[in-house]
Write a protein that holds these residues in place. Structure first.
Motif, PDB file in Angstrom:
ATOM      1  N   SER A 200      13.998   5.707  64.355  1.00 45.51           N
ATOM      2  CA  SER A 200      13.543   4.555  63.564  1.00 45.51           C
ATOM      3  C   SER A 200      14.439   4.354  62.342  1.00 45.51           C
ATOM      4  N   LEU A 201      14.722   5.460  61.643  1.00 39.73           N
ATOM      5  CA  LEU A 201      15.567   5.385  60.446  1.00 39.73           C
ATOM      6  C   LEU A 201      16.989   4.955  60.794  1.00 39.73           C
ATOM      7  N   MET A 202      17.522   5.479  61.909  1.00 44.19           N
ATOM      8  CA  MET A 202      18.893   5.133  62.306  1.00 44.19           C
ATOM      9  C   MET A 202      19.004   3.645  62.653  1.00 44.19           C
ATOM     10  N   ALA A 203      17.984   3.103  63.336  1.00 40.77           N
ATOM     11  CA  ALA A 203      18.006   1.677  63.690  1.00 40.77           C
ATOM     12  C   ALA A 203      17.924   0.805  62.439  1.00 40.77           C
ATOM     13  N   LEU A 204      17.058   1.187  61.490  1.00 34.61           N
ATOM     14  CA  LEU A 204      16.944   0.422  60.243  1.00 34.61           C
ATOM     15  C   LEU A 204      18.224   0.515  59.425  1.00 34.61           C
ATOM     16  N   TYR A 205      18.843   1.696  59.402  1.00 36.89           N
ATOM     17  CA  TYR A 205      20.115   1.854  58.685  1.00 36.89           C
ATOM     18  C   TYR A 205      21.204   1.003  59.350  1.00 36.89           C
ATOM     19  N   GLY A 206      21.219   1.003  60.693  1.00 37.96           N
ATOM     20  CA  GLY A 206      22.201   0.199  61.432  1.00 37.96           C
ATOM     21  C   GLY A 206      22.050  -1.277  61.135  1.00 37.96           C
ATOM     22  N   ALA A 207      20.799  -1.745  61.054  1.00 33.86           N
ATOM     23  CA  ALA A 207      20.540  -3.159  60.737  1.00 33.86           C
ATOM     24  C   ALA A 207      21.003  -3.486  59.321  1.00 33.86           C
ATOM     25  N   GLN A 208      20.685  -2.604  58.361  1.00 30.53           N
ATOM     26  CA  GLN A 208      21.052  -2.850  56.964  1.00 30.53           C
ATOM     27  C   GLN A 208      22.565  -2.887  56.781  1.00 30.53           C
ATOM     28  N   ALA A 209      23.284  -1.957  57.421  1.00 24.40           N
ATOM     29  CA  ALA A 209      24.749  -1.913  57.306  1.00 24.40           C
ATOM     30  C   ALA A 209      25.372  -3.206  57.817  1.00 24.40           C
ATOM     31  N   ARG A 210      24.864  -3.713  58.928  1.00 24.48           N
ATOM     32  CA  ARG A 210      25.407  -4.944  59.511  1.00 24.48           C
ATOM     33  C   ARG A 210      25.012  -6.172  58.698  1.00 24.48           C
ATOM     34  N   MET A 211      23.813  -6.145  58.127  1.00 25.85           N
ATOM     35  CA  MET A 211      23.393  -7.273  57.292  1.00 25.85           C
ATOM     36  C   MET A 211      24.224  -7.357  56.022  1.00 25.85           C
ATOM     37  N   THR A 212      24.572  -6.208  55.472  1.00 21.19           N
ATOM     38  CA  THR A 212      25.443  -6.182  54.293  1.00 21.19           C
ATOM     39  C   THR A 212      26.808  -6.760  54.635  1.00 21.19           C
ATOM     40  N   ALA A 213      27.330  -6.386  55.821  1.00 20.70           N
ATOM     41  CA  ALA A 213      28.632  -6.906  56.255  1.00 20.70           C
ATOM     42  C   ALA A 213      28.564  -8.407  56.497  1.00 20.70           C
ATOM     43  N   TRP A 214      27.466  -8.875  57.112  1.00 18.60           N
ATOM     44  CA  TRP A 214      27.324 -10.310  57.398  1.00 18.60           C
ATOM     45  C   TRP A 214      27.153 -11.101  56.109  1.00 18.60           C
ATOM     46  N   GLU A 215      26.423 -10.532  55.162  1.00 17.33           N
ATOM     47  CA  GLU A 215      26.205 -11.220  53.883  1.00 17.33           C
ATOM     48  C   GLU A 215      27.537 -11.512  53.187  1.00 17.33           C
ATOM     49  N   ARG A 216      28.480 -10.603  53.333  1.00 20.67           N
ATOM     50  CA  ARG A 216      29.788 -10.803  52.690  1.00 20.67           C
ATOM     51  C   ARG A 216      30.526 -12.003  53.275  1.00 20.67           C
ATOM     52  N   THR A 217      30.202 -12.355  54.521  1.00 23.38           N
ATOM     53  CA  THR A 217      30.860 -13.515  55.140  1.00 23.38           C
ATOM     54  C   THR A 217      30.093 -14.801  54.871  1.00 23.38           C
ATOM     55  N   LEU A 218      28.913 -14.703  54.258  1.00 26.41           N
ATOM     56  CA  LEU A 218      28.074 -15.880  54.022  1.00 26.41           C
ATOM     57  C   LEU A 218      28.154 -16.379  52.588  1.00 26.41           C
ATOM     58  N   GLN A 219      29.276 -16.150  51.951  1.00 28.88           N
ATOM     59  CA  GLN A 219      29.413 -16.544  50.550  1.00 28.88           C
ATOM     60  C   GLN A 219      29.816 -18.001  50.457  1.00 28.88           C
ATOM     61  N   SER A 220      28.818 -18.877  50.470  1.00 28.91           N
ATOM     62  CA  SER A 220      29.086 -20.316  50.405  1.00 28.91           C
ATOM     63  C   SER A 220      29.525 -20.715  49.002  1.00 28.91           C
ATOM     64  N   ARG A 221      30.732 -21.186  48.910  1.00 28.74           N
ATOM     65  CA  ARG A 221      31.235 -21.625  47.603  1.00 28.74           C
ATOM     66  C   ARG A 221      30.684 -23.009  47.235  1.00 28.74           C
ATOM     67  N   GLU A 222      30.228 -23.768  48.245  1.00 30.52           N
ATOM     68  CA  GLU A 222      29.767 -25.130  47.976  1.00 30.52           C
ATOM     69  C   GLU A 222      28.503 -25.167  47.125  1.00 30.52           C
ATOM     70  N   SER A 223      27.686 -24.128  47.234  1.00 36.20           N
ATOM     71  CA  SER A 223      26.398 -24.141  46.525  1.00 36.20           C
ATOM     72  C   SER A 223      26.558 -23.837  45.040  1.00 36.20           C
ATOM     73  N   TRP A 224      27.695 -23.247  44.649  1.00 38.05           N
ATOM     74  CA  TRP A 224      27.876 -22.890  43.237  1.00 38.05           C
ATOM     75  C   TRP A 224      28.667 -23.980  42.508  1.00 38.05           C
ATOM     76  N   LYS A 225      27.945 -24.909  41.933  1.00 38.57           N
ATOM     77  CA  LYS A 225      28.565 -25.999  41.179  1.00 38.57           C
ATOM     78  C   LYS A 225      28.524 -25.670  39.677  1.00 38.57           C
ATOM     79  N   LEU A 226      29.462 -26.200  38.963  1.00 41.21           N
ATOM     80  CA  LEU A 226      29.411 -26.033  37.517  1.00 41.21           C
ATOM     81  C   LEU A 226      28.277 -26.886  36.954  1.00 41.21           C
ATOM     82  N   GLY A 227      27.633 -26.367  35.942  1.00 43.40           N
ATOM     83  CA  GLY A 227      26.517 -27.101  35.352  1.00 43.40           C
ATOM     84  C   GLY A 227      25.191 -26.528  35.800  1.00 43.40           C
ATOM     85  N   PHE A 228      24.123 -27.253  35.500  1.00 38.82           N
ATOM     86  CA  PHE A 228      22.790 -26.751  35.776  1.00 38.82           C
ATOM     87  C   PHE A 228      22.010 -27.728  36.644  1.00 38.82           C
TER      88      PHE A 228
END
Length: 430
Positions: A200-228
């Protein structure tokens, strides 16, 4: 090796798509098509014609558009995502057929079109997988995680060798990570419900490691606009699909923390354990403790049916080491805690009832009650997972207003632990 202009453009385009820079991707296609008009369309222009549709489909997919509630009306066109992908796949097949064998650029276009069709096939299969999870959740019974695991492992295996063209590296990586996250999370559900600690722990760790890697590819620059502006102030910039996967992982982690609470609590002080559990999506153990004390019920138990599965138990045991004792129905969670070490006088009755009423427990998504023939005691039972049974033991007739609270508590706890509402939340209203 130097990439040709076309390959370099496609590599940049698909990287922008996987980074959620959809507007930038559309703009780059428009500029490229404009420059092509000044020379000639040819095979390259044919492929460029269909890339904006890839952007539209992928944007909708990332936002869980494939499971939106559809508003169908008279003469209204079905704009759901699966037909969109099917149509795009048909267009790309025609591009592949028309450009194969024409020239060097034509060969590149044909190969990329063919491999994009493979990618779209994977997308359609994943949409069908998400639809299956959603439909399964509507029964409010335990999800068939073993069946889901077989399906998603098959999808991951089939598409592990697809989309190998250099220009498709970015979308291949994103597709692989999504498949692997789903495999690991579904496997975690299987292992947790079968009360296997290490796997159970190994599967959850495997999911977290891959989610961290995927998150790094999901850095949308379009959503960060200057201003408020409104976009700047949004709390979460990640797409709905990623947020849903995070929510599912958190739910499984909270469930794992409950099923292995006894083992985990032996590795930390009470204060440390409280601090760790407070960070969970839901602190189930605290919820059970609070309920048991507030309503003065005799016991709240989660019992595991150990007849069948191997390597189950509250912690890790080396395969070569024999189990000290074999218990058909070990206590997974017991409140008061003394019940885990020293089961009460009700224990024989509980085991007998689970054996005799096993079929009812598996088929019913409601609570049934057993009255003791000797004492004014009631055993309220409900199934969480196929091998996990929630039991509340209380004295009958002592407090008439107690039973509705017991029913609410048991239904709520079972519903959350089954994670059905997480799967149900895949479908968004639109």
């Amino acid at each position: 090796m130097r990439m040709d202009h076309e390959e370099e453009f496609l590599n940049t385009f698909f990287t922008q798509v996987t980074q959620l820079c959809f507007e930038k991707a559309k703009e780059s296609v428009e500029k490229e098509r404009e420059s092509c008009r000044l020379t000639q369309m040819g095979p390259w222009g044919m492929l460029l014609m269909h890339l904006p549709q890839v952007v539209v489909a992928e944007r909708s997919y990332a936002d869980l558009g494939f499971l939106h509630t559809k508003n169908k009306g008279f003469l209204r066109k079905d704009t759901s995502l699966k037909p969109t992908y099917e149509c795009l796949k048909g267009d790309l097949r025609r591009v592949e057929e028309m450009t194969r064998g024409t020239n060097t650029i034509g060969a590149t276009v044909a190969e990329v079109s063919s491999q994009l069709c493979q990618f779209i096939t994977a997308r359609i299969q994943l949409i069908e997988f998400y639809e299956k999870m959603y439909n399964m959740s509507l029964t409010h019974k335990s999800m068939k995680h073993q069946e889901l695991l077989r399906i998603i492992e098959g999808i991951a295996d089939v598409h592990s060798l697809s989309c190998c063209h250099m220009a498709l590296t970015a979308i291949k990586a994103a597709l692989t990570l999504e498949c692997e996250i789903l495999v690991q999370l579904t496997r975690a559900q299987v292992e947790v419900s079968n009360w296997r600690f290490l796997s159970s722990l190994m599967a959850l760790y495997g999911a977290q490691a891959r989610m961290t890697a995927w998150e790094r590819t999901l850095q949308s620059r379009e959503s960060w606009k200057l201003g408020f502006g409104a976009t700047f102030l949004k709390a979460n910039q990640q797409p709905a699909l990623y947020q849903w996967l995070v929510k599912l992982k958190s739910a499984i982690l909270a469930k794992c923390s409950l099923y292995f609470h006894t083992t985990l609590s032996q590795q930390a002080t009470q204060g440390e354990m409280r601090n760790i559990m407070s960070k969970q999506n839901l602190d189930y153990y605290h919820k059970i403790q609070t309920f048991q004390r507030k309503w003065d019920v005799l016991a709240v138990l989660i019992i595991f049916d150990a007849r069948g599965p191997e390597d189950s138990g509250p912690g890790y045991r080396h395969p070569d080491r024999e189990a000290d004792t074999y218990e058909e129905f070990p206590i997974v969670v017991g409140c008061p805690t003394i019940l885990v070490q020293k089961p009460s006088i009700h224990w024989d009755t509980i085991k007998q009832v689970i054996k005799e009423r096993q079929a009812e427990l598996l088929n019913m998504d409601k609570i049934f009650y057993i009255k003791s023939s000797k004492d004014p005691i009631i055993y309220a039972m409900s199934s969480i997972d196929p091998r996990m049974t929630l039991i509340t033991v209380y004295e009958s007739g002592k407090q008439k207003d107690k039973e509705p609270h017991i029913v609410t508590f048991m239904n709520d706890l079972c519903s959350h632990l089954k994670c059905n509402k997480i799967y149900e939340s895949l479908k968004l209203s639109k």
